[in-house]
Scaffold this motif. Structure first.
Motif, PDB file in Angstrom:
ATOM      1  N   PHE A 161     -26.293  17.020  38.636  1.00 23.42           N
ATOM      2  CA  PHE A 161     -25.038  16.342  38.945  1.00 23.42           C
ATOM      3  C   PHE A 161     -23.876  17.137  38.355  1.00 23.42           C
ATOM      4  N   LYS A 162     -22.711  16.980  38.989  1.00 21.14           N
ATOM      5  CA  LYS A 162     -21.471  17.556  38.448  1.00 21.14           C
ATOM      6  C   LYS A 162     -20.346  16.550  38.607  1.00 21.14           C
ATOM      7  N   LEU A 163     -19.343  16.674  37.758  1.00 23.29           N
ATOM      8  CA  LEU A 163     -18.161  15.814  37.870  1.00 23.29           C
ATOM      9  C   LEU A 163     -16.952  16.595  38.375  1.00 23.29           C
ATOM     10  N   LEU A 202     -23.581   0.510  36.463  1.00 24.39           N
ATOM     11  CA  LEU A 202     -23.650   1.822  35.820  1.00 24.39           C
ATOM     12  C   LEU A 202     -22.643   2.814  36.374  1.00 24.39           C
ATOM     13  N   GLU A 203     -22.164   2.538  37.588  1.00 26.80           N
ATOM     14  CA  GLU A 203     -21.184   3.451  38.184  1.00 26.80           C
ATOM     15  C   GLU A 203     -19.793   3.302  37.585  1.00 26.80           C
ATOM     16  N   GLN A 204     -19.579   2.263  36.783  1.00 23.98           N
ATOM     17  CA  GLN A 204     -18.284   2.050  36.147  1.00 23.98           C
ATOM     18  C   GLN A 204     -18.071   3.056  35.014  1.00 23.98           C
ATOM     19  N   ALA A 205     -16.793   3.342  34.715  1.00 28.70           N
ATOM     20  CA  ALA A 205     -16.437   4.390  33.758  1.00 28.70           C
ATOM     21  C   ALA A 205     -17.065   4.191  32.380  1.00 28.70           C
ATOM     22  N   GLU A 206     -17.191   2.943  31.936  1.00 29.89           N
ATOM     23  CA  GLU A 206     -17.718   2.684  30.597  1.00 29.89           C
ATOM     24  C   GLU A 206     -19.183   3.116  30.448  1.00 29.89           C
ATOM     25  N   TYR A 207     -19.866   3.249  31.574  1.00 31.76           N
ATOM     26  CA  TYR A 207     -21.240   3.733  31.564  1.00 31.76           C
ATOM     27  C   TYR A 207     -21.339   5.200  32.012  1.00 31.76           C
ATOM     28  N   CYS A 208     -20.757   5.481  33.187  1.00 29.34           N
ATOM     29  CA  CYS A 208     -21.062   6.755  33.861  1.00 29.34           C
ATOM     30  C   CYS A 208     -20.617   7.992  33.080  1.00 29.34           C
ATOM     31  N   PHE A 209     -19.441   7.938  32.430  1.00 31.07           N
ATOM     32  CA  PHE A 209     -18.971   9.123  31.720  1.00 31.07           C
ATOM     33  C   PHE A 209     -19.763   9.388  30.434  1.00 31.07           C
ATOM     34  N   PRO A 210     -20.017   8.366  29.600  1.00 29.43           N
ATOM     35  CA  PRO A 210     -20.862   8.623  28.426  1.00 29.43           C
ATOM     36  C   PRO A 210     -22.270   9.076  28.818  1.00 29.43           C
ATOM     37  N   LEU A 211     -22.815   8.483  29.885  1.00 27.17           N
ATOM     38  CA  LEU A 211     -24.141   8.887  30.337  1.00 27.17           C
ATOM     39  C   LEU A 211     -24.162  10.365  30.733  1.00 27.17           C
ATOM     40  N   PHE A 212     -23.116  10.787  31.446  1.00 29.00           N
ATOM     41  CA  PHE A 212     -23.062  12.193  31.869  1.00 29.00           C
ATOM     42  C   PHE A 212     -22.934  13.115  30.659  1.00 29.00           C
ATOM     43  N   GLU A 224     -10.818   8.778  26.985  1.00 26.85           N
ATOM     44  CA  GLU A 224      -9.964   9.928  26.650  1.00 26.85           C
ATOM     45  C   GLU A 224     -10.620  10.847  25.617  1.00 26.85           C
ATOM     46  N   GLU A 225     -11.545  10.307  24.846  1.00 27.31           N
ATOM     47  CA  GLU A 225     -12.169  11.092  23.777  1.00 27.31           C
ATOM     48  C   GLU A 225     -13.454  11.805  24.212  1.00 27.31           C
ATOM     49  N   ILE A 226     -13.951  11.467  25.398  1.00 25.53           N
ATOM     50  CA  ILE A 226     -15.244  12.020  25.837  1.00 25.53           C
ATOM     51  C   ILE A 226     -15.058  13.383  26.491  1.00 25.53           C
ATOM     52  N   SER A 227     -15.915  14.320  26.093  1.00 27.34           N
ATOM     53  CA  SER A 227     -15.962  15.639  26.727  1.00 27.34           C
ATOM     54  C   SER A 227     -17.361  15.853  27.300  1.00 27.34           C
ATOM     55  N   VAL A 228     -17.443  16.643  28.353  1.00 30.85           N
ATOM     56  CA  VAL A 228     -18.738  16.900  28.986  1.00 30.85           C
ATOM     57  C   VAL A 228     -18.907  18.388  29.259  1.00 30.85           C
ATOM     58  N   VAL A 229     -20.147  18.794  29.487  1.00 32.52           N
ATOM     59  CA  VAL A 229     -20.428  20.149  29.966  1.00 32.52           C
ATOM     60  C   VAL A 229     -21.179  20.013  31.287  1.00 32.52           C
ATOM     61  N   GLU A 230     -21.056  21.013  32.145  1.00 34.01           N
ATOM     62  CA  GLU A 230     -21.745  21.029  33.435  1.00 34.01           C
ATOM     63  C   GLU A 230     -22.561  22.305  33.562  1.00 34.01           C
ATOM     64  N   ILE A 231     -23.548  22.245  34.439  1.00 37.77           N
ATOM     65  CA  ILE A 231     -24.342  23.445  34.679  1.00 37.77           C
ATOM     66  C   ILE A 231     -23.453  24.530  35.282  1.00 37.77           C
TER      67      ILE A 231
END
Length: 325
Positions: free
Chosen positions: A193-195, A223-233, A289-296
């Protein structure tokens, strides 16, 4: 405390399969190959590649279970062993477990192939799925690869079966043989998956919606809501396996607490169990606002007989990603 009912529910979720893209297409491809195996003539083969955790094994397990005892051509799933001879022996066992006791200790490779082909015909096998197929050619010489390719071609032709190669991205080395390059007509890849892509974000959201529906709780979590999906990713990095593992642990927490659904609090506790996170490292205890992610950024590959691991992007904040949309 975890009781037997809870264990059954967790197993039920772990075994569930969400047929979102590209898995829906892959299931259609596999079904079509199996049905075509009943016709005479050339048998098309297939290659499915994907990096670790992308969902290859879950797909195979689901398809195999779906095909059991339905009166159609048999589907055999086997796994590559250290040598071709051991792989052929394993295939023979997978085709008919009763033959485990009947394989002579001293039998030539050609004898194994002939016995396997006879068994495939007698059993009415229409499809052989070879998991971890990159190990067939991994770190092998060109001569060894050609021999392996020739023997598999013989099995496919003589037993009139399609072969599905499933493995890591460099499993496509089987296609370096011209004969298999022309036989493998269906070639699919299972991406992470990617964002950063709108289409990929929609695919991720669809996956979460489908998983929400199959989680065995009274009230469906969104789970598709922001409070779940972004931390999960942030935690799974786009891996399907990592995503399901975390949700499975969150389900354990929710069931132990007697909750009617899975909440972000349960997910946060699951993170503590799996990763040992303290609060400041736990994505479920951060604001969006505090969450950061990495992608393949680059999938694992084989170059000059060396295996090179996958590469992820630098961390980027969710807000920066959303602004780019």
């Amino acid at each position: 405390m975890m009781n037997s009912i809870h264990q059954q529910l967790i197993s039920q979720f772990n075994e569930c399969f969400a047929p979102f893209s590209p898995f829906d297409q892959l299931l259609d491809d596999l079904t079509r190959l199996r049905e075509q195996s009943q016709f005479s003539g050339f048998k098309t083969s297939m290659l499915i590649t994907g990096d670790t955790g992308s969902g290859k094994s879950a797909l195979i397990h689901h398809f195999e279970h779906q095909c059991k005892n339905d009166g159609k051509p048999c589907v055999i799933v086997t796994r590559v062993r250290p040598t071709l001879e051991e792989t052929l022996q394993q295939m023979l066992i997978d085709v008919d477990d009763f033959r485990r006791r009947k394989i002579p200790k001293r039998i030539s490779e050609l004898g194994l192939i002939e016995r396997l082909m006879d068994c495939l015909k007698a059993k009415g096998v229409g499809l052989i799925i070879i998991n971890e197929s990159q190990e067939l050619t991994e770190l092998k010489s060109e001569h060894q690869r050609r021999e392996i390719a020739n023997k598999l071609k013989m099995i496919s032709e003589e037993a009139s079966v399609s072969i599905v190669f499933v493995g890591m991205p460099w499993a496509d080395e089987i296609l370096s043989d011209p004969q298999w390059d022309s036989r493998v007509r269906i070639r699919r890849t299972i991406p992470y998956f990617k964002l950063s892509s709108l289409d990929e974000m929609r695919r991720y959201a669809k996956c979460l919606k489908l998983l929400s529906k199959v989680i065995p709780v009274e009230e469906r979590p969104q789970l598709e809501q922001a409070e779940y999906c972004f931390p999960l990713f942030a935690l799974c990095k786009g891996e399907m396996r990592g995503l399901k593992y975390l949700l499975s642990e969150a389900l354990c927490v929710a069931l132990e607490e007697g909750a009617s659904t899975i909440t972000p609090i349960h997910c946060a506790k699951a993170c503590e169990v799996i990763y040992g996170f303290i609060d400041e490292d736990n994505p479920f205890k951060k604001t969006i606002e505090e969450i950061s992610v990495v992608e393949i950024e680059k999938y694992a590959c084989s170059e000059d007989d060396k295996l090179i691991d996958r590469k992820f992007s630098k961390a980027i904040s969710i807000m920066d990603l959303l602004v780019k949309k």
